[in-house]
Design a protein around this motif. Structure first.
Motif, PDB file in Angstrom:
ATOM      1  N   SER A 104       0.823  -1.201   0.000  1.00 45.68           N
ATOM      2  CA  SER A 104       0.000   0.000   0.000  1.00 45.68           C
ATOM      3  C   SER A 104       0.864   1.261   0.000  1.00 45.68           C
ATOM      4  O   SER A 104       1.817   1.391   0.765  1.00 45.68           O
ATOM      5  N   ASP A 105       0.527   2.191  -0.886  1.00 42.37           N
ATOM      6  CA  ASP A 105       1.203   3.483  -0.935  1.00 42.37           C
ATOM      7  C   ASP A 105       0.578   4.429   0.082  1.00 42.37           C
ATOM      8  O   ASP A 105      -0.522   4.206   0.580  1.00 42.37           O
ATOM      9  N   LEU A 158      -0.604   8.333   0.121  1.00 39.67           N
ATOM     10  CA  LEU A 158      -0.905   9.415  -0.809  1.00 39.67           C
ATOM     11  C   LEU A 158      -1.207  10.693  -0.043  1.00 39.67           C
ATOM     12  O   LEU A 158      -1.919  10.684   0.963  1.00 39.67           O
ATOM     13  N   HIS A 204      -4.941  10.653  -6.452  1.00 36.20           N
ATOM     14  CA  HIS A 204      -5.560   9.811  -7.481  1.00 36.20           C
ATOM     15  C   HIS A 204      -5.748   8.391  -6.948  1.00 36.20           C
ATOM     16  O   HIS A 204      -4.807   7.777  -6.439  1.00 36.20           O
ATOM     17  N   LEU A 205      -6.973   7.892  -7.062  1.00 33.96           N
ATOM     18  CA  LEU A 205      -7.305   6.513  -6.687  1.00 33.96           C
ATOM     19  C   LEU A 205      -7.904   5.813  -7.893  1.00 33.96           C
ATOM     20  O   LEU A 205      -8.729   6.388  -8.605  1.00 33.96           O
ATOM     21  N   VAL A 206      -7.490   4.563  -8.080  1.00 34.13           N
ATOM     22  CA  VAL A 206      -8.042   3.741  -9.157  1.00 34.13           C
ATOM     23  C   VAL A 206      -8.520   2.432  -8.556  1.00 34.13           C
ATOM     24  O   VAL A 206      -7.761   1.731  -7.866  1.00 34.13           O
ATOM     25  N   TYR A 213      -7.921  -0.667  -4.372  1.00 33.65           N
ATOM     26  CA  TYR A 213      -7.641   0.725  -4.680  1.00 33.65           C
ATOM     27  C   TYR A 213      -6.141   0.839  -4.917  1.00 33.65           C
ATOM     28  O   TYR A 213      -5.337   0.496  -4.034  1.00 33.65           O
ATOM     29  N   ASN A 214      -5.763   1.258  -6.103  1.00 35.57           N
ATOM     30  CA  ASN A 214      -4.361   1.417  -6.492  1.00 35.57           C
ATOM     31  C   ASN A 214      -3.560   0.128  -6.362  1.00 35.57           C
ATOM     32  O   ASN A 214      -2.362   0.135  -6.061  1.00 35.57           O
ATOM     33  N   ALA A 261      -4.506   2.183  -0.996  1.00 29.50           N
ATOM     34  CA  ALA A 261      -3.560   3.238  -0.668  1.00 29.50           C
ATOM     35  C   ALA A 261      -4.053   4.052   0.530  1.00 29.50           C
ATOM     36  O   ALA A 261      -5.232   4.351   0.647  1.00 29.50           O
TER      37      ALA A 261
END
Length: 495
Positions: free
Chosen positions: A36-37, A39, A45-47, A66-67, A73
């Motif tokens: 996990s990053d 942010l 930005h989340l994808v 998510y991400n 993230a």
């Protein structure tokens, strides 16, 4: 008409917890999850996308992320900052994000069909709100959430206070449960994590199917150790994203509970060898001084098959290893958070005058198709709403009449203060929460101010119970929504 659409939206998704979902899409093209990053910044930005999660050496599951990670993230911002999250949906189905515990404006609450349209595959949506209140929170899908959260679609939101006490290590630990032998057939020998853990509407849920417990998406030896150095102050942010309560034991150290649901505890006292019970949706922040070199555990206590996998090592850097021999089966007391910390003047009291008073009798009954969960003998949408006007002071009494079921009751858009437990005023710190765990036979009184206009959900965060009726609304009678759901859009499935 709007209320009818709201009802349809809520029921559609809660009922998703009770039915077989469509087969998983091909997993051959899915990427492996990554770490996990964290942010931050003016634009985040989340994808949402599919991936494969390796829980341990033997179990890999197809997940929503998510991400690309489970948990997703971490969003980490400072108090006072304007938060802008550009969200893109790369899943094969619509989705949306709810900011659990955070008092965002109603149009940012992320409930499709109620506050916004679901974000369809390939589309984007931008969430914006000001990070006014510091603490530990989380975010998760609010579209068919019984399925999508169960597939791993959740992440963490940390709002740092403007003036924060310095800690040397700050770890976030997210708790969850998975199945190695679900009813759905496996793909290439890999387990599948489905929404079938709760059943409902005629299918009694079998929680024993959940035989893998995880911390940050990993189980047992696959969980990354927490590194510390002697005399460091360590903060652990504990978040329950699953559907079971978990009792955690920190070995070898005194600790303090410094916050619950993101809100600070007044004068927390050191405690040792007591279990911290964390219910679905709840968060607890604890701190300890690393003053006992060696290798220790933070572990779950209990008798479920997956219990042994929910443990993480605490390793002192540069110290001779000490092997922690304590047993997860030993009997230890559970912290009563209503007696913890010290009293001080608070916003609400039991004897002040309230504009609205509401009693919520939580019960279990037999419906036409099986067990239902009721509020004052009714199931949603027939439950009576909590009708308020902006500025009203509101008092709610919870009474759990269910003989066996625990109900973690969660209010959207507001915090409430816990005033009493089982008829007696709480004796510890003022207790501010958004999710309150209520055991069979227990009674609590809570209070809040109607200070965030909208129509907000108030429901059990065990989604099996919600799907079978345990939902109501806090409805502002002086509020008119500027969002009109499209009655022809069947993708809007709310909670």
């Amino acid at each position: 008409m709007l209320r009818q659409l709201f009802i349809l939206a809520v029921l559609a998704t809660f009922t998703a917890a009770c039915t077989n979902h469509s087969p998983h899409h091909s997993t051959e093209h899915k990427e492996k999850t990554k770490r996990s990053d964290v942010l931050s910044g003016q634009e985040i930005h989340l994808v949402a996308k599919e991936a494969q999660l390796q829980i341990n050496d033997n179990i890999t599951v197809p997940v929503y992320t998510y991400n690309g990670s489970v948990p997703g993230a971490q969003i980490r911002v400072k108090q006072g900052e304007r938060v802008k999250i550009v969200f893109k949906n790369e899943l094969p189905e619509p989705t949306a994000i709810h900011w659990h515990g955070y008092p965002v404006p109603i149009n940012q609450d992320g409930v499709p069909g109620v506050t916004m349209d679901a974000v369809k595959p390939g589309e984007t949506f931008t969430y914006e709100f000001t990070a006014t209140i510091p603490g530990t929170y989380w975010y998760h899908s609010h579209q068919k959430s019984a399925e999508q959260v169960d597939k791993g679609l959740y992440g963490t939101l940390i709002v740092e206070p403007k003036k924060e006490e310095k800690v040397d290590r700050d770890y976030t630990l997210v708790l969850d449960e998975w199945m190695s032998q679900p009813e759905t057939s496996s793909t290439n020998g890999h387990a599948q994590h489905t929404n079938m853990h709760h059943g409902g509407n005629g299918m009694m849920h079998d929680m024993s199917m959940y035989d893998i417990f995880t911390i940050n998406g990993k189980s047992g030896t696959a969980i990354e150790p927490l590194k510390v150095k002697k005399e460091e102050k360590v903060r652990l942010r504990l978040i329950n994203a699953g559907y079971m309560s978990h009792k955690l034991h920190l070995h070898g150290h005194e600790f303090q509970i410094v916050a619950t649901d993101g809100q600070p505890i007044n004068s927390p006292q050191p405690i040792k060898d007591e279990l911290l019970n964390i219910a679905p949706g709840e968060r607890y922040d604890i701190e300890f001084i690393a003053n006992n070199p060696g290798e220790w555990l933070l572990e779950c206590h209990g008798n479920m098959k997956g219990t042994d996998g929910m443990k993480v090592k605490i390793q002192y850097e540069g110290q001779t290893s000490h092997t922690d021999k304590a047993s997860a089966k030993e009997t230890l007391p559970v912290v009563d958070i209503t007696t913890y910390g010290k009293q001080k003047p608070a916003r609400f009291t039991l004897d002040q005058t309230y504009d609205v008073e509401y009693t919520m009798n939580l019960g279990t009954a037999m419906g036409k198709n099986g067990v239902v969960f009721t509020i004052n003998g009714k199931t949603y949408p027939d439950t009576a709403t909590v009708n308020v006007k902006k500025g009203d002071l509101v008092k709610v009494k919870f009474v759990n009449h269910s003989p066996m079921d625990v109900h973690p009751m969660h209010l959207h858009g507001h915090f409430f203060q816990v005033l009493s437990k089982n008829g007696k005023p709480i004796t510890g710190s003022p207790l501010i929460k958004d999710t309150l765990n209520i055991n069979p036979g227990e009674e609590y009184v809570v209070a809040f101010q109607a200070d965030n206009s909208g129509n907000w959900m108030f429901h059990c965060h065990d989604l099996h119970h919600a799907s079978a009726g345990m939902v109501t609304e806090v409805k502002y009678t002086d509020y008119k929504s500027d969002y009109t759901p499209d009655p022809n859009d069947t993708t809007n499935k709310g909670e």
